[in-house]
Design a protein around this motif. Structure first.
Motif, mmCIF file in Angstrom:
data_model
loop_
_atom_site.group_PDB
_atom_site.id
_atom_site.type_symbol
_atom_site.label_atom_id
_atom_site.label_comp_id
_atom_site.label_asym_id
_atom_site.label_seq_id
_atom_site.Cartn_x
_atom_site.Cartn_y
_atom_site.Cartn_z
ATOM 1 N N HIS A 226 46.729 58.705 33.861
ATOM 2 C CA HIS A 226 46.725 59.361 35.172
ATOM 3 C C HIS A 226 45.833 58.649 36.178
ATOM 4 O O HIS A 226 44.919 59.236 36.756
ATOM 5 C CB HIS A 226 46.297 60.829 35.027
ATOM 6 C CG HIS A 226 47.091 61.560 33.984
ATOM 7 N ND1 HIS A 226 48.445 61.811 34.126
ATOM 8 C CD2 HIS A 226 46.741 62.046 32.775
ATOM 9 C CE1 HIS A 226 48.887 62.429 33.035
ATOM 10 N NE2 HIS A 226 47.875 62.577 32.195
ATOM 11 N N LEU A 227 46.087 57.379 36.352
ATOM 12 C CA LEU A 227 45.294 56.589 37.290
ATOM 13 C C LEU A 227 46.074 56.422 38.583
ATOM 14 O O LEU A 227 47.266 56.119 38.552
ATOM 15 C CB LEU A 227 44.996 55.193 36.707
ATOM 16 C CG LEU A 227 44.414 55.116 35.302
ATOM 17 C CD1 LEU A 227 44.454 53.683 34.771
ATOM 18 C CD2 LEU A 227 42.978 55.635 35.296
ATOM 19 N N GLU A 228 45.394 56.633 39.690
ATOM 20 C CA GLU A 228 46.038 56.413 40.998
ATOM 21 C C GLU A 228 46.244 54.914 41.203
ATOM 22 O O GLU A 228 47.308 54.452 41.548
ATOM 23 C CB GLU A 228 45.134 56.945 42.119
ATOM 24 C CG GLU A 228 44.861 58.414 41.987
ATOM 25 C CD GLU A 228 45.520 59.193 43.094
ATOM 26 O OE1 GLU A 228 45.419 58.771 44.257
ATOM 27 O OE2 GLU A 228 46.142 60.234 42.769
ATOM 28 N N GLU A 229 45.147 54.209 40.992
ATOM 29 C CA GLU A 229 45.163 52.744 41.087
ATOM 30 C C GLU A 229 44.459 52.184 39.855
ATOM 31 O O GLU A 229 43.599 52.843 39.283
ATOM 32 C CB GLU A 229 44.379 52.287 42.337
ATOM 33 C CG GLU A 229 45.106 52.484 43.648
ATOM 34 C CD GLU A 229 46.485 51.851 43.692
ATOM 35 O OE1 GLU A 229 46.649 50.747 43.140
ATOM 36 O OE2 GLU A 229 47.404 52.474 44.262
ATOM 37 N N ILE A 230 44.815 50.958 39.503
ATOM 38 C CA ILE A 230 44.094 50.341 38.385
ATOM 39 C C ILE A 230 42.914 49.560 38.950
ATOM 40 O O ILE A 230 43.099 48.685 39.793
ATOM 41 C CB ILE A 230 45.012 49.405 37.578
ATOM 42 C CG1 ILE A 230 46.182 50.212 37.009
ATOM 43 C CG2 ILE A 230 44.235 48.720 36.456
ATOM 44 C CD1 ILE A 230 47.198 49.396 36.265
ATOM 45 N N PRO A 231 41.701 49.910 38.517
ATOM 46 C CA PRO A 231 40.533 49.191 39.056
ATOM 47 C C PRO A 231 40.607 47.692 38.780
ATOM 48 O O PRO A 231 41.155 47.279 37.751
ATOM 49 C CB PRO A 231 39.346 49.808 38.317
ATOM 50 C CG PRO A 231 39.859 51.015 37.636
ATOM 51 C CD PRO A 231 41.330 50.901 37.516
#
Ligand code: GDP
Length: 288
Positions: A226-231
């Motif tokens: 559930h990641l919005e963006e991948i760091p």
């Protein structure tokens, strides 16, 4: 992997395989479809030398279908027939006999023309530990005939296992070592579960796996955790997954060991879907 390979063991394993190869018509080289190159023995071409061979991409049920097709094509270009199989359920196994017949037709026709009675094709299954050799032999034979332990160095009388009327297998497979002096090979084998975690540092394996997923399967990574963006930084990615999954130590710090265990377990259990860690395009330029 339970076997410690020392130069002495390697030489012995190789000698045993070479002896077995003399007895057979065709070699079934078993590789892991998720890591078709890393799960091969570095000297395989030399060891098999003149015998016909089929590469069996085992555990295809866990691998990326698109890449499995590419790998089959890759081997075909090298004049090595390859098949995708799942030894656990038996998917694809029927093709093995058919293809072996085709590949050996000339040899058997020649024997027949010299008056030799038709006989079953004799084959040897060969591969690195954990690639599924025993599972395949058991599946093909239809009953439990092989011991599960891999013990190179134990010599037993050769026995043949019948697979229908057309095929006979040596009951003990040929066991060879992977190219484990290459660290990347070790990391890939560890990620897929082929070698014991204790040999390599678990966090190191996880960093490799996260970088790989980030690069090759970013959407799966986002969905699963559930990641919005991948760091950008893999450490931040680690942190975020650890936080999301409650892998926290006292003082609020991320428990990296626990997070690593979780990620690796989920990869191996296909929670991130079917994954293949090697792409044939990476190997085409090099002469592998
Ligand atoms: P060996 O050391 O080469 O004889 O490997 P094994 O036959 O003991 O298999 C190693 C592990 O892989 C076992 O847990 C098997 O159940 C599993 N395995 C073998 N073949 C397959 C396959 O085609 N698909 C899946 N999903 N698992 C497999």
């Amino acid at each position: 992997m339970t076997i410690q390979w020392f130069p002495g063991h390697m030489a012995k394993a190789r000698r045993q395989v070479t002896e077995k190869i003399k007895l057979i018509d065709i070699v079934f080289e078993l590789v892991d479809a998720r890591v078709p190159m890393s799960s091969r023995n570095p000297m395989i071409d030399e060891i098999i030398s003149s015998k016909p061979r089929i590469v069996l991409l085992n555990k295809a049920d866990m691998a990326d279908d698109y890449l499995t097709k590419q790998w089959i094509q890759y081997f075909k270009e090298k004049q090595i027939p390859a098949l995708a199989i799942d030894s656990q359920t038996g998917t694809g196994l029927k093709q093995i006999v058919t293809l072996s017949r085709e590949l050996l037709k000339e040899k058997f026709d020649r024997l027949a023309s010299r008056g030799v009675k038709p006989r079953a094709i004799r084959a040897l299954i060969i591969g690195i530990p954990n690639v599924g050799k025993s599972t395949l032999i058991n599946r093909l034979a239809g009953k439990n005939i092989t011991k599960t332990a891999d013990r190179p160095g134990v010599t037993t009388a050769q026995q043949w296992v019948k697979v229908g009327k057309e095929l006979e297998l040596l009951d003990t497979p040929g066991i060879l070592w992977p190219k484990f002096e290459d660290q990347l090979v070790g990391l890939k084998l560890a990620t897929t579960g082929a070698i014991k975690d204790s040999i390599l540092n678990l966090q190191e394996i996880t960093v490799f796996a996260l970088n790989f997923l980030k690069e090759n399967y970013p959407e799966r990574l986002k969905d699963r955790y559930h990641l919005e963006e991948i760091p950008e930084e893999v450490v931040s990615l680690f942190d975020e997954i650890g936080k999301k999954r409650g892998c926290i130590m006292s003082g609020g710090y991320i428990d990296y060991d626990k997070t690593s265990e979780l990620i690796i377990r989920e990869i191996r259990n296909e929670k991130l879907g079917r994954l293949t860690f090697e792409n044939p395009s990476q190997y085409k330029e090099n002469n592998h």
